[in-house]
Design a protein around this motif. Structure first.
Motif, PDB file in Angstrom:
ATOM      1  N   SER A   1      -8.720   1.864   3.684  1.00  0.00           N
ATOM      2  CA  SER A   1      -7.562   1.028   3.379  1.00  0.00           C
ATOM      3  C   SER A   1      -7.872  -0.453   3.614  1.00  0.00           C
ATOM      4  CB  SER A   1      -6.377   1.435   4.253  1.00  0.00           C
ATOM      5  OG  SER A   1      -5.315   0.514   4.116  1.00  0.00           O
TER       6      SER A   1
ATOM      7  N   TRP B   1       0.839  -1.195   0.000  1.00  0.00           N
ATOM      8  CA  TRP B   1       0.000   0.000   0.000  1.00  0.00           C
ATOM      9  C   TRP B   1       0.877   1.249   0.000  1.00  0.00           C
ATOM     10  CZ3 TRP B   1      -0.686  -4.226   3.170  1.00  0.00           C
ATOM     11  CH2 TRP B   1      -1.885  -4.939   3.000  1.00  0.00           C
ATOM     12  N   LYS B   2       0.416   2.293  -0.661  1.00  0.00           N
ATOM     13  CA  LYS B   2       1.109   3.569  -0.632  1.00  0.00           C
ATOM     14  C   LYS B   2       0.780   4.269   0.687  1.00  0.00           C
ATOM     15  CE  LYS B   2      -1.029   4.710  -4.361  1.00  0.00           C
ATOM     16  NZ  LYS B   2      -1.579   5.455  -5.514  1.00  0.00           N
TER      17      LYS B   2
ATOM     18  N   HIS C   1      -0.382   7.143   2.923  1.00  0.00           N
ATOM     19  CA  HIS C   1      -1.257   8.303   2.725  1.00  0.00           C
ATOM     20  C   HIS C   1      -0.702   9.502   3.493  1.00  0.00           C
ATOM     21  CE1 HIS C   1      -5.037  10.545   2.196  1.00  0.00           C
ATOM     22  NE2 HIS C   1      -4.822  10.972   3.443  1.00  0.00           N
TER      23      HIS C   1
ATOM     24  N   ASP D   1      -6.006   1.384  -1.752  1.00  0.00           N
ATOM     25  CA  ASP D   1      -4.612   1.028  -2.046  1.00  0.00           C
ATOM     26  C   ASP D   1      -3.625   1.872  -1.245  1.00  0.00           C
ATOM     27  OD1 ASP D   1      -5.154   3.408  -3.337  1.00  0.00           O
ATOM     28  OD2 ASP D   1      -4.077   2.895  -5.179  1.00  0.00           O
ATOM     29  N   GLU D   2      -4.133   2.622  -0.264  1.00  0.00           N
ATOM     30  CA  GLU D   2      -3.280   3.415   0.614  1.00  0.00           C
ATOM     31  C   GLU D   2      -3.390   2.896   2.046  1.00  0.00           C
ATOM     32  OE1 GLU D   2      -3.512   7.812  -1.496  1.00  0.00           O
ATOM     33  OE2 GLU D   2      -5.018   7.306  -0.005  1.00  0.00           O
TER      34      GLU D   2
END
Length: 450
Positions: free
Chosen positions: A313, A4-5, A7, A22-23
């Motif tokens: 998330s 995950w990126k 945030h 995806d964060e």
């Protein structure tokens, strides 16, 4: 392992922003949000096996496994927790009484297979055909009749211990109107806690054994859950399975509503995962039913947590699913839940089963179903009376119970009635898109993501 990126700074969510699937926030914050999801799902998830006589630890195990499976099937794009579905309570209760737990589990497996099959069709053909099959008046009737059909079960438990039952019911109602947000969403759990404590006090004061704590003392702290296998061989199983199939319609409404809610709050492209969500829930339900767990569904309680925290998330759900698996490995926890006395269950189910029915009525209200049209009037009226009165049809060893008869009546009356109404131009119903099935409890302004 999914990646995950981070945030923002990983600690806070900026005003007007959301943490996308995806964060993630930093891991301590992600774990904290995951724990919130465990708390949010726990009350409803453990209540279903307690009410149906299934092992609590087994249900928790397959709830956690089902959640992780859901994340994998949806390619980590759809945040969701799979908890026990209340739609299974009525058919499981009836099937267990008439044919045993193995046959009830076979019914759960059948629903899971059907739901997964529908998911594959939706993935390739879209969801428009479901909208036409199950418009709001039909969907509302089917959800409502499943709840109202359980009214006699609530009364049976209530009358065993009227005082604890009344106090539990009053506590559930009081907490639901007293608190907003998260505490409002867990008012049923808080009511159970109050009722349980009151029963303990009554046992100490009166000396009457209302709760048996011996099984808790005997249970091990760590151990595998109790497994049971689905039974497709017993003569009564196949007649039992028929009463489970309408549950698939409720699970479709819950899953589709969940996907649309998340898409509204994050990214419209999430709607493309609808078919995968149905496949995943079907697979999780099939797995749970095969080995002794309760059927699963996406949880409105957890939608509320996401709406309140603005954290969508999927990392938090990996934490929540893993935590449920860990909790399931303690037989002592399951033994504690099995000590909940019948009076407490009677009080909470009086509210809970009624709320399931009211969710169906809410679908009618939200979608402005026109009850001046005879086809809508009779779709709702006949199906509800069949469910509440307990209509049954028997042919030898094969029987159809009130849920399947009520659901079939809703579908047949609506579609055939509309066909005649269009031909005669006497006022057909235009239907509409499939409605979302709302969560139980809580303030809708705080928790409804639509």
């Amino acid at each position: 392992m999914p990646v995950w990126k981070l945030h923002g700074n990983g600690r806070t969510v900026e005003p007007g922003a959301v943490v996308r699937p995806d964060e993630r926030l930093n891991w301590p914050a992600t774990i904290a949000v995951g724990v919130q999801h465990v708390v949010a799902m726990f009350g409803a998830t453990f209540l279903v096996p307690v009410l149906t006589g299934f092992p609590v630890s087994t249900t928790l195990l397959f709830s956690g496994i089902g959640t992780l499976l859901f994340l994998l099937v949806t390619r980590n794009k759809l945040p969701s927790y799979l908890g026990s579905s209340f739609a299974f309570i009525a058919p499981v209760t009836a099937a267990t009484a008439s044919a045993g737990m193995g046959s009830a589990l076979a019914g759960i497996v059948a629903v899971g297979v059907l739901l997964a099959a529908i998911g594959f069709v939706v993935q390739f053909a879209g969801i428009g055909w479901i909208d036409k099959l199950m418009p709001p008046v039909v969907a509302g009737a089917i959800v409502a009749l499943i709840g109202f059909n359980l009214a006699p079960v609530a009364w049976d438990s209530y009358q065993q211990q009227p005082l604890p039952a009344t106090i539990t019911l009053a506590a559930v109602i009081l907490f639901s109107v007293m608190f907003r947000g998260f505490l409002g969403r867990i008012s049923i759990v808080l009511g159970v806690v109050v009722g349980y404590l009151v029963t303990v006090v009554l046992q100490l004061v009166t000396g009457e054994q209302l709760i048996d704590f011996a099984p808790v003392a005997d249970a091990a702290w760590i151990g595998l859950p109790e497994f049971h296998l689905a039974d497709f061989a017993s003569p009564g199983t196949w007649s039992v399975i028929a009463m489970f199939l309408p549950v698939a319609l409720v699970l479709i409404a819950e899953n589709v509503g969940h996907v649309r809610g998340v898409a509204t709050m994050t990214d419209p492209s999430v709607n493309r995962s609808t078919g995968r969500a149905l496949i995943a829930d079907g697979a999780a339900t099939t797995l749970a039913g095969a080995f002794g767990g309760s059927g699963t569904t996406t949880y409105g309680e957890n939608i509320g947590v996401m709406a309140a925290t603005r954290v969508y998330s999927t990392a938090a759900y990996w934490v929540a699913g893993s935590a449920a698996i860990v909790l399931s490995l303690s037989p002592k926890i399951g033994a504690v839940f099995n000590t909940i006395p019948p009076g407490v269950l009677g009080g909470v189910t009086t509210a809970l089963y009624g709320l399931i029915g009211i969710i169906g009525i809410k679908i009618w209200v939200d979608n402005r179903v026109d009850f001046s049209r005879p086809v809508n009037q009779y779709t709702a009226a006949v199906s509800l009376v069949m469910a509440i009165a307990g209509f049954t049809m028997v042919w030898g060893e094969f029987s159809l119970g009130p849920i399947v008869l009520g659901a079939a009546a809703a579908l047949v009356i609506y579609h055939l009635g509309n066909l005649v109404a269009r031909l005669r131009k006497t006022g057909a119903d235009d239907g509409g898109p499939i409605p979302a099935v709302g969560q139980l409890g809580g303030d809708p302004l705080d928790s409804d993501p639509r």
